[in-house]
Design a protein around this motif. Structure first.
Motif, mmCIF file in Angstrom:
data_model
loop_
_atom_site.group_PDB
_atom_site.id
_atom_site.type_symbol
_atom_site.label_atom_id
_atom_site.label_comp_id
_atom_site.label_asym_id
_atom_site.label_seq_id
_atom_site.Cartn_x
_atom_site.Cartn_y
_atom_site.Cartn_z
ATOM 1 N N PRO A 194 -7.492 5.879 -2.317
ATOM 2 C CA PRO A 194 -7.293 6.352 -3.836
ATOM 3 C C PRO A 194 -8.142 6.066 -4.619
ATOM 4 O O PRO A 194 -8.700 4.687 -4.451
ATOM 5 C CB PRO A 194 -6.051 6.240 -3.938
ATOM 6 N N SER A 195 -8.852 6.784 -5.474
ATOM 7 C CA SER A 195 -9.821 6.384 -6.274
ATOM 8 C C SER A 195 -9.419 5.199 -7.243
ATOM 9 O O SER A 195 -10.140 4.519 -7.949
ATOM 10 C CB SER A 195 -10.278 7.494 -7.238
ATOM 11 N N VAL A 196 -7.994 5.021 -7.634
ATOM 12 C CA VAL A 196 -7.581 4.216 -8.444
ATOM 13 C C VAL A 196 -7.512 2.810 -7.873
ATOM 14 O O VAL A 196 -7.659 1.890 -8.953
ATOM 15 C CB VAL A 196 -6.346 4.752 -8.634
ATOM 16 N N VAL A 197 -7.862 2.614 -6.605
ATOM 17 C CA VAL A 197 -8.045 1.319 -6.181
ATOM 18 C C VAL A 197 -9.104 0.593 -6.311
ATOM 19 O O VAL A 197 -9.078 -0.583 -7.019
ATOM 20 C CB VAL A 197 -7.726 1.382 -4.553
ATOM 21 N N GLY A 253 -6.137 0.219 1.538
ATOM 22 C CA GLY A 253 -6.933 0.424 0.600
ATOM 23 C C GLY A 253 -8.325 -0.241 0.644
ATOM 24 O O GLY A 253 -9.000 -0.499 -0.383
ATOM 25 N N ASN A 254 -8.423 -0.648 1.825
ATOM 26 C CA ASN A 254 -10.037 -1.498 2.123
ATOM 27 C C ASN A 254 -10.889 -0.371 2.977
ATOM 28 O O ASN A 254 -10.399 0.044 3.974
ATOM 29 C CB ASN A 254 -9.766 -2.941 2.532
ATOM 30 N N PRO A 255 -12.031 -0.310 2.784
ATOM 31 C CA PRO A 255 -12.821 0.582 3.353
ATOM 32 C C PRO A 255 -13.136 0.023 4.813
ATOM 33 O O PRO A 255 -13.205 -1.349 4.895
ATOM 34 C CB PRO A 255 -14.141 0.754 2.499
ATOM 35 N N LEU A 256 -13.931 0.596 5.600
ATOM 36 C CA LEU A 256 -14.123 0.045 6.842
ATOM 37 C C LEU A 256 -15.294 -0.766 6.680
ATOM 38 O O LEU A 256 -15.364 -2.078 7.497
ATOM 39 C CB LEU A 256 -14.472 1.317 7.974
ATOM 40 N N SER A 257 -16.457 -0.750 6.023
ATOM 41 C CA SER A 257 -17.501 -1.596 5.853
ATOM 42 C C SER A 257 -18.003 -2.423 7.106
ATOM 43 O O SER A 257 -18.196 -3.448 7.155
ATOM 44 C CB SER A 257 -16.853 -2.487 4.711
ATOM 45 N N PHE A 258 -18.144 -1.484 8.264
ATOM 46 C CA PHE A 258 -18.738 -2.225 9.406
ATOM 47 C C PHE A 258 -17.976 -3.584 9.872
ATOM 48 O O PHE A 258 -18.337 -4.274 10.298
ATOM 49 C CB PHE A 258 -20.196 -2.622 8.912
ATOM 50 N N PHE A 308 -3.022 -0.007 -3.590
ATOM 51 C CA PHE A 308 -2.736 0.974 -2.661
ATOM 52 C C PHE A 308 -1.312 1.091 -2.614
ATOM 53 O O PHE A 308 -0.793 2.577 -2.807
ATOM 54 C CB PHE A 308 -3.433 0.671 -1.437
ATOM 55 N N LEU A 309 -0.474 0.237 -2.253
ATOM 56 C CA LEU A 309 0.939 0.382 -2.034
ATOM 57 C C LEU A 309 1.462 0.820 -3.249
ATOM 58 O O LEU A 309 2.448 1.581 -3.239
ATOM 59 C CB LEU A 309 1.331 -0.952 -1.483
ATOM 60 N N SER A 310 0.970 0.389 -4.549
ATOM 61 C CA SER A 310 1.903 0.760 -5.868
ATOM 62 C C SER A 310 1.603 2.129 -6.133
ATOM 63 O O SER A 310 2.426 2.847 -6.657
ATOM 64 C CB SER A 310 1.224 -0.079 -6.839
ATOM 65 N N SER A 311 0.331 2.736 -5.883
ATOM 66 C CA SER A 311 -0.064 3.771 -6.080
ATOM 67 C C SER A 311 0.685 4.951 -5.127
ATOM 68 O O SER A 311 1.175 6.067 -5.672
ATOM 69 C CB SER A 311 -1.601 4.032 -5.927
ATOM 70 N N GLY A 351 3.775 4.030 -3.319
ATOM 71 C CA GLY A 351 5.213 4.002 -3.724
ATOM 72 C C GLY A 351 5.925 4.212 -2.154
ATOM 73 O O GLY A 351 5.045 4.470 -1.147
ATOM 74 N N ARG A 352 7.001 3.965 -2.126
ATOM 75 C CA ARG A 352 7.891 4.017 -0.810
ATOM 76 C C ARG A 352 7.702 5.498 -0.343
ATOM 77 O O ARG A 352 7.457 5.673 0.931
ATOM 78 C CB ARG A 352 9.193 3.611 -1.053
ATOM 79 N N ASP A 353 7.832 6.773 -0.920
ATOM 80 C CA ASP A 353 8.060 7.875 -0.489
ATOM 81 C C ASP A 353 6.580 8.387 0.074
ATOM 82 O O ASP A 353 6.320 9.070 1.039
ATOM 83 C CB ASP A 353 8.405 8.536 -1.465
ATOM 84 N N GLY A 354 5.489 7.847 -0.917
ATOM 85 C CA GLY A 354 4.011 7.924 -0.412
ATOM 86 C C GLY A 354 3.758 7.424 0.896
ATOM 87 O O GLY A 354 2.747 8.229 1.594
ATOM 88 N N LEU A 355 4.132 6.271 0.880
ATOM 89 C CA LEU A 355 3.759 5.499 2.501
ATOM 90 C C LEU A 355 4.668 6.114 3.536
ATOM 91 O O LEU A 355 3.858 6.280 4.699
ATOM 92 C CB LEU A 355 4.420 4.046 2.238
ATOM 93 N N THR A 356 5.665 6.681 3.221
ATOM 94 C CA THR A 356 6.356 7.470 4.407
ATOM 95 C C THR A 356 5.711 8.613 4.641
ATOM 96 O O THR A 356 5.864 9.187 5.828
ATOM 97 C CB THR A 356 7.921 7.672 3.864
ATOM 98 N N GLU A 357 5.296 9.538 3.629
ATOM 99 C CA GLU A 357 4.584 10.736 3.914
ATOM 100 C C GLU A 357 3.082 10.334 4.608
ATOM 101 O O GLU A 357 2.549 10.908 5.472
ATOM 102 C CB GLU A 357 4.343 11.609 2.694
ATOM 103 N N LEU A 358 2.475 9.362 4.152
ATOM 104 C CA LEU A 358 1.122 8.994 4.797
ATOM 105 C C LEU A 358 1.429 8.792 6.340
ATOM 106 O O LEU A 358 0.650 9.211 7.141
ATOM 107 C CB LEU A 358 0.723 7.721 3.867
#
Length: 448
Positions: A82-85, A266-271, A340-343, A345-352
């Motif tokens: 997410p962009s907020v990260v 929330g961290n990119p692959l970055s090789f 990432f986890l805060s943005s 939330g519990r329900d969002g992580l479950t949906e992801l």
């Protein structure tokens, strides 16, 4: 060696230093390096302007593969960020912050790390978390060393289903100690429980497992926790944090120490890096945790404040009392994990997590439509699964790479008798169109 443009010392000054140490020339300083291993030249091209340097860097970057759709996991995963990260983690208060040695000057950083620890405890369902570690592999090794310290024993048992890179780091950590690392060969992509029972004795300090495994299989280690505890040993589990939106948590399984890599948070692959390692444990083990831990307190006026409550490396305490010399906790990457986890939330992580699982199941069905392709179904999976091909997996992967698809990880690199096996990973970023394209191209590569 022409260093006149880059060395601040005059030839006369360099001559004085060489005379003082009894060396005739700078080249003599490198005499211990075999000739064939020495640099051929130190001649560096003339400097460029900023504009020219950026143009050259773009030119070099364009030589990399572009637009390749990855179905590769194996510890690092192509998740949405997410962009907020990046927006919050890039604020100067965090981005330029240094190690919080002086709590009175570092309350913001300390609070962020305290909240990170809280998030990891909630994610793993365990009591305590440290303020992050270097990466997932070193976290596994540090957890094994914890088990050795806590039990006073000298043997660690490792499931062969644990990520091969983590197992290699573990062996490197313990290689010069009077410690035995015993690996158990996988059985159909799962821990061979029968073999475990034959090696589990009173000399075992702990068992390291992974969930989901490197093969993608999901297991429940609850019964193992009871078995190990009855023998005075600890259960260590390496976990994929996104999967905990759906799967049974380490705490629910009775795990003593949970570790993992936070790249997927929330961290990119970055090789391949950087990311961060996380560790959580039962409260009884807190004094043996490596790294450092942030605690909450109050000052003389009753105001809330944060301090480094526990600091376990020799930089902070007497060397003989240190539990680890881990030096980097990648706190900026850990902050990204917290955001990432805060943005979500519990329900969002479950949906992801559900999106990952559902798309993976669709990919399984599509690939099994290809003649000669089968999916390992010895256990449920999350978003990775092992497929058996009618041809060597390495050849198939190379063929699909030419079509813009990184199809998966050939297991023959890490396991014997697995030339036709490949692990495929499907995250929430993979669309139906991309999965269908993978299936079509794989069928063409295998069947013509």
């Amino acid at each position: 060696m022409d260093d006149s443009h880059y060395c601040p010392h005059t030839p006369e000054e360099r001559g004085e230093m060489l005379d003082l140490i009894g060396v005739a020339s700078v080249d003599d300083l490198f005499a211990s390096i075999p000739e064939e291993l020495r640099a051929r030249t130190f001649n560096i091209p003339p400097g460029m302007s900023e504009f020219e340097a950026l143009a050259r860097m773009r030119e070099l970057a364009a030589e990399n593969g572009q637009g390749i759709v990855p179905f590769i996991g194996g510890g690092y995963f192509d998740h949405l960020v997410p962009s907020v990260v990046s927006h919050l983690a890039g604020r100067s208060e965090f981005y330029t912050a240094y190690t919080p040695y002086q709590p009175e000057c570092s309350q913001g950083t300390l609070q962020a790390l305290f909240e990170y620890q809280t998030a990891i405890c909630r994610l793993t369902d365990l009591d305590v978390s440290n303020a992050s570690l270097y990466d997932g592999a070193t976290a596994c090794a540090e957890a094994a060393m914890m088990a050795l310290r806590v039990t006073g024993r000298r043997r660690i048992v490792v499931d062969g289903c644990v990520n091969p890179f983590s197992r290699q780091v573990l062996k490197t950590y313990l290689g010069n100690l009077d410690v035995e690392v015993l690996e158990i060969e996988p059985l159909d992509g799962l821990l061979n429980r029968g073999e475990l029972e034959t090696v589990l004795d009173d000399g075992v300090a702990g068992l390291l497992v992974q969930n989901p495994t490197f093969f993608g299989t999901v297991d429940d280690y609850s019964s193992l926790a009871d078995l190990l505890h009855a023998r005075g040993a600890l259960l260590i589990s390496s976990v994929y944090p996104v999967s905990l939106g759906l799967l049974k948590t380490p705490g629910e399984m009775g795990v003593d120490i949970a570790v993992g890599d936070g790249q997927s948070l929330g961290n990119p692959l970055s090789f391949g890096g950087p990311s961060f390692g996380f560790m959580a444990a039962r409260k009884a083990l807190v004094r043996n945790m490596p790294g450092r831990m942030v605690g909450e307190t109050v000052d003389g006026q009753g105001r809330r404040g944060y301090v480094l409550t526990l600091q376990a490396r020799e930089q902070h305490i007497k060397r003989h009392r240190a539990t680890s010399n881990i030096c980097s906790n990648q706190s900026l990457c850990a902050l990204r994990g917290l955001i990432f986890l805060s943005s979500l939330g519990r329900d969002g992580l479950t949906e992801l997590a559900r999106l990952n699982r559902d798309k993976s199941e669709y990919a399984k069905a599509r690939l099994e439509e290809i003649p000669g392709v089968s999916v390992l179904r010895s256990a449920p999976t999350f978003n990775e699964f092992t497929v058996s091909l009618p041809a060597p997996a390495g050849i198939a992967v190379a063929a699909l790479l030419g079509q813009g698809v990184a199809a998966g990880v050939p297991l023959s690199t890490y396991y014997r008798d697995s030339e036709r096996l490949m692990v495929v990973t499907v995250t929430e970023k993979r669309s139906r169109r991309e999965i269908d394209h993978l299936a079509r191209q794989l069928e063409v590569a295998l069947c013509g």
